[in-house]
Enzyme design. Structure first.
Site, PDB file in Angstrom:
ATOM      1  N   ASP A  75      -0.527   2.423   8.250  1.00 16.01           N
ATOM      2  CA  ASP A  75      -0.847   1.656   9.458  1.00 16.01           C
ATOM      3  C   ASP A  75      -0.059   1.966  10.725  1.00 16.01           C
ATOM      4  O   ASP A  75      -0.491   1.490  11.699  1.00 16.01           O
ATOM      5  CB  ASP A  75      -0.973   0.066   8.953  1.00 16.01           C
ATOM      6  CG  ASP A  75      -2.107  -0.093   8.043  1.00 16.01           C
ATOM      7  OD1 ASP A  75      -2.957   0.717   7.843  1.00 16.01           O
ATOM      8  OD2 ASP A  75      -1.901  -1.324   7.426  1.00 16.01           O
ATOM      9  N   ARG A  77      -6.278  -2.748   8.572  1.00 18.01           N
ATOM     10  CA  ARG A  77      -6.786  -4.094   8.384  1.00 18.01           C
ATOM     11  C   ARG A  77      -6.503  -5.066   9.513  1.00 18.01           C
ATOM     12  O   ARG A  77      -7.556  -5.815  10.127  1.00 18.01           O
ATOM     13  CB  ARG A  77      -6.242  -4.694   7.108  1.00 18.01           C
ATOM     14  CG  ARG A  77      -6.695  -6.123   6.721  1.00 18.01           C
ATOM     15  CD  ARG A  77      -6.453  -6.399   5.131  1.00 18.01           C
ATOM     16  NE  ARG A  77      -5.284  -5.984   4.926  1.00 18.01           N
ATOM     17  CZ  ARG A  77      -4.698  -5.770   3.618  1.00 18.01           C
ATOM     18  NH1 ARG A  77      -5.672  -5.825   2.730  1.00 18.01           N
ATOM     19  NH2 ARG A  77      -3.589  -5.296   3.339  1.00 18.01           N
ATOM     20  N   ASP A 108       2.151  -0.156  11.948  1.00 16.49           N
ATOM     21  CA  ASP A 108       2.047  -1.283  12.799  1.00 16.49           C
ATOM     22  C   ASP A 108       3.502  -2.055  12.633  1.00 16.49           C
ATOM     23  O   ASP A 108       3.541  -3.366  12.795  1.00 16.49           O
ATOM     24  CB  ASP A 108       0.896  -2.118  12.297  1.00 16.49           C
ATOM     25  CG  ASP A 108       1.281  -2.370  10.658  1.00 16.49           C
ATOM     26  OD1 ASP A 108       1.840  -1.857   9.875  1.00 16.49           O
ATOM     27  OD2 ASP A 108       0.399  -3.281  10.074  1.00 16.49           O
ATOM     28  N   THR A 112       4.064   2.726   5.707  1.00 13.51           N
ATOM     29  CA  THR A 112       2.840   2.282   5.716  1.00 13.51           C
ATOM     30  C   THR A 112       2.162   3.362   6.457  1.00 13.51           C
ATOM     31  O   THR A 112       2.205   3.837   7.426  1.00 13.51           O
ATOM     32  CB  THR A 112       2.649   0.914   5.899  1.00 13.51           C
ATOM     33  OG1 THR A 112       1.064   0.652   6.412  1.00 13.51           O
ATOM     34  CG2 THR A 112       3.439   0.707   7.322  1.00 13.51           C
ATOM     35  N   GLY A 118       0.633  -1.203  -0.033  1.00 19.04           N
ATOM     36  CA  GLY A 118      -0.003  -0.227  -0.190  1.00 19.04           C
ATOM     37  C   GLY A 118       0.851   1.176   0.081  1.00 19.04           C
ATOM     38  O   GLY A 118       1.645   1.529   0.677  1.00 19.04           O
ATOM     39  N   ASP A 120       4.783  -4.366   6.283  1.00 10.68           N
ATOM     40  CA  ASP A 120       5.267  -5.627   6.590  1.00 10.68           C
ATOM     41  C   ASP A 120       5.297  -6.584   5.594  1.00 10.68           C
ATOM     42  O   ASP A 120       6.412  -7.710   5.565  1.00 10.68           O
ATOM     43  CB  ASP A 120       4.510  -6.324   7.706  1.00 10.68           C
ATOM     44  CG  ASP A 120       2.926  -6.498   7.365  1.00 10.68           C
ATOM     45  OD1 ASP A 120       2.512  -5.811   6.300  1.00 10.68           O
ATOM     46  OD2 ASP A 120       2.185  -7.099   8.073  1.00 10.68           O
ATOM     47  N   ARG A 150       0.971  -5.094  -5.442  1.00  9.80           N
ATOM     48  CA  ARG A 150       1.001  -6.310  -4.576  1.00  9.80           C
ATOM     49  C   ARG A 150       1.258  -7.414  -5.527  1.00  9.80           C
ATOM     50  O   ARG A 150       0.438  -7.438  -6.687  1.00  9.80           O
ATOM     51  CB  ARG A 150      -0.401  -6.545  -3.655  1.00  9.80           C
ATOM     52  CG  ARG A 150      -0.748  -5.207  -3.112  1.00  9.80           C
ATOM     53  CD  ARG A 150      -1.538  -5.546  -1.955  1.00  9.80           C
ATOM     54  NE  ARG A 150      -2.044  -4.309  -1.077  1.00  9.80           N
ATOM     55  CZ  ARG A 150      -1.729  -3.917  -0.111  1.00  9.80           C
ATOM     56  NH1 ARG A 150      -0.417  -4.303   0.329  1.00  9.80           N
ATOM     57  NH2 ARG A 150      -2.399  -2.674   0.464  1.00  9.80           N
TER      58      ARG A 150
HETATM   59  O1  F6P Z   1      -1.369  -1.448   4.491  1.00 12.86           O
HETATM   60  C1  F6P Z   1      -2.193  -0.232   4.512  1.00 12.86           C
HETATM   61  C2  F6P Z   1      -3.575  -0.478   4.017  1.00 12.86           C
HETATM   62  O2  F6P Z   1      -4.142   1.179   3.575  1.00 12.86           O
HETATM   63  C3  F6P Z   1      -4.469  -0.985   5.137  1.00 12.86           C
HETATM   64  O3  F6P Z   1      -4.820  -0.063   6.373  1.00 12.86           O
HETATM   65  C4  F6P Z   1      -5.789  -1.289   4.330  1.00 12.86           C
HETATM   66  O4  F6P Z   1      -6.515  -2.364   4.856  1.00 12.86           O
HETATM   67  C5  F6P Z   1      -4.927  -1.864   3.177  1.00 12.86           C
HETATM   68  O5  F6P Z   1      -3.830  -1.169   2.769  1.00 12.86           O
HETATM   69  C6  F6P Z   1      -5.793  -1.638   1.777  1.00 12.86           C
HETATM   70  O6  F6P Z   1      -5.311  -2.085   0.791  1.00 12.86           O
HETATM   71  P1  F6P Z   1      -5.803  -2.141  -0.851  1.00 12.86           P
HETATM   72  O7  F6P Z   1      -5.460  -0.611  -1.342  1.00 12.86           O
HETATM   73  O8  F6P Z   1      -4.877  -2.972  -1.608  1.00 12.86           O
HETATM   74  O9  F6P Z   1      -7.087  -2.454  -0.965  1.00 12.86           O
END
Ligand code: F6P
Length: 327
Positions: free
Chosen positions: A131, A175, A133, A129, A14, A106, A75
């Site tokens: 997040d 998430r 985390d 990120t 992300g 991560d 991804r």
């Molecule tokens: O990892 C960051 C994040 O924004 C999370 O908080 C979220 O759940 C996820 O990515 C969403 O990912 P995507 O853009 O692939 O739907």
């Protein structure tokens, strides 16, 4: 000291505001040290495809203040396999890339750990990120911007919630973690914060909301992290609406979503990204590999990359207490 001539840099997973500031710092510090820099586009997907671009000081002009990532992100399923990683390593060798700076969360750092172990590629990770985390750093690149974006929205929602005496369930990103939710909850004066790190009990939630809305306040905001075990804001709203006690409470849901990932990075994120990008190059030059550069108590700290994704960074439970105390 390793014999480094050419390093690769990429962003993966992300995207997060501040990634561009970090790319800029990596490129400019590396060039200042006499290194060549190759940008790898689309993260591990581009590594598997050999999607490489030469970078110099000029190629990172005017990006410090922009969101997203000029190197793009993805991804990549292929990279999760040993065959995919072997292809990526072969492409790196063919391009003469001696070492890598990996910017991401991560999943990115997990991939980098496997690549390093299987193909002996020196990698230094940078935590990027929204997040927040990652173990090994007090803050990740993008968290502060995402938090401020979410907070601005919550302030606006508060106005309309108050005007109509409504209950709002506001879902923020996260998430697997509640760092954004928790900080938004404190900063936005939420009556309740629901996060994946804590079990959520529907009956306790109902009781709390009913007691708050019948006593001092007639509008309420509940901040819900998307990964909350009850399934997010819409699921919780459904459970409340099914209860006749909530017939008199006008309930709305607002899912903030990817708006939290975009936008110009805050000053805090720009400084963090610049420090960490430069520190990553310095770490490679000093011969470090398989580590992530982080900020702990304002100082740069190196943490073994494996610890970063295999250990869990704890949320601040005192902050959770504080939400309850102050609401
Ligand atoms: O990892 C960051 C994040 O924004 C999370 O908080 C979220 O759940 C996820 O990515 C969403 O990912 P995507 O853009 O692939 O739907």
């Amino acid at each position: 000291m390793p014999d480094l001539q050419r390093i690769g840099v990429f962003t993966s997973g992300g995207d997060a505001p501040g990634m561009n500031a970090c790319i800029r710092a990596v490129v400019r510090r590396a060039v200042a040290e006499g290194l060549e820099v190759i940008g790898i586009r689309r993260g591990y997907a581009g590594m598997c495809d050999g999607d490489f671009v030469e970078m110099d000081r000029q190629s990172v002009s005017n990006i410090l203040q922009t969101g997203g990532t000029i190197l793009k992100s993805a991804r990549c399923d292929a990279f999760r396999t040993p065959e995919g990683r072997a292809r990526a390593a072969e492409n790196l060798r063919a391009a003469g890339i001696d070492a890598l700076v990996a910017i991401g969360g991560d999943g990115t750092l997990q991939g980098a750990t496997h690549l390093a172990a299987e193909h002996d590629v020196p990698v230094v990770g940078v935590p990027g990120t929204i997040d927040n985390d990652l173990f090994g750093t007090d803050e990740t690149i993008g968290f502060d911007t995402a938090l401020n974006t979410a907070l601005e929205s919550i302030d606006k929602i508060r106005d309309t919630a108050d005007a109509h005496d409504r209950l709002f369930l506001v879902e923020v990103m996260g998430r697997d973690t509640g760092f954004i939710a928790l900080a938004c909850g404190i900063g936005g004066g939420a009556e309740l914060v629901l996060i994946p790190e804590m079990l959520s009990d529907v009956d306790a939630i109902k009781e709390r909301i009913l007691s708050l809305m019948s006593s001092q306040s007639r509008s309420s905001i509940v901040v819900v992290a998307e990964g909350d075990e009850l399934g997010g804001a819409h699921m919780i709203a459904g459970a409340l609406r099914d209860d006749p006690a909530f017939d008199r409470i006008d309930t709305r849901v607002s899912v903030l979503g990817h708006i939290q990932r975009g936008g110009s990075p805050t000053a805090r994120d720009r400084v963090l990204a610049s420090r960490l990008g430069s520190a990553a190059v310095e770490a490679l030059l000093e011969g470090h590999a398989g580590v992530m550069v982080g900020i702990v108590n304002s100082d740069i700290k190196l943490t073994p990359m494996r610890n970063v994704w295999s250990r869990k960074k704890d949320i601040d439970y005192d902050l959770l207490q504080l939400t309850a105390l102050l609401s």
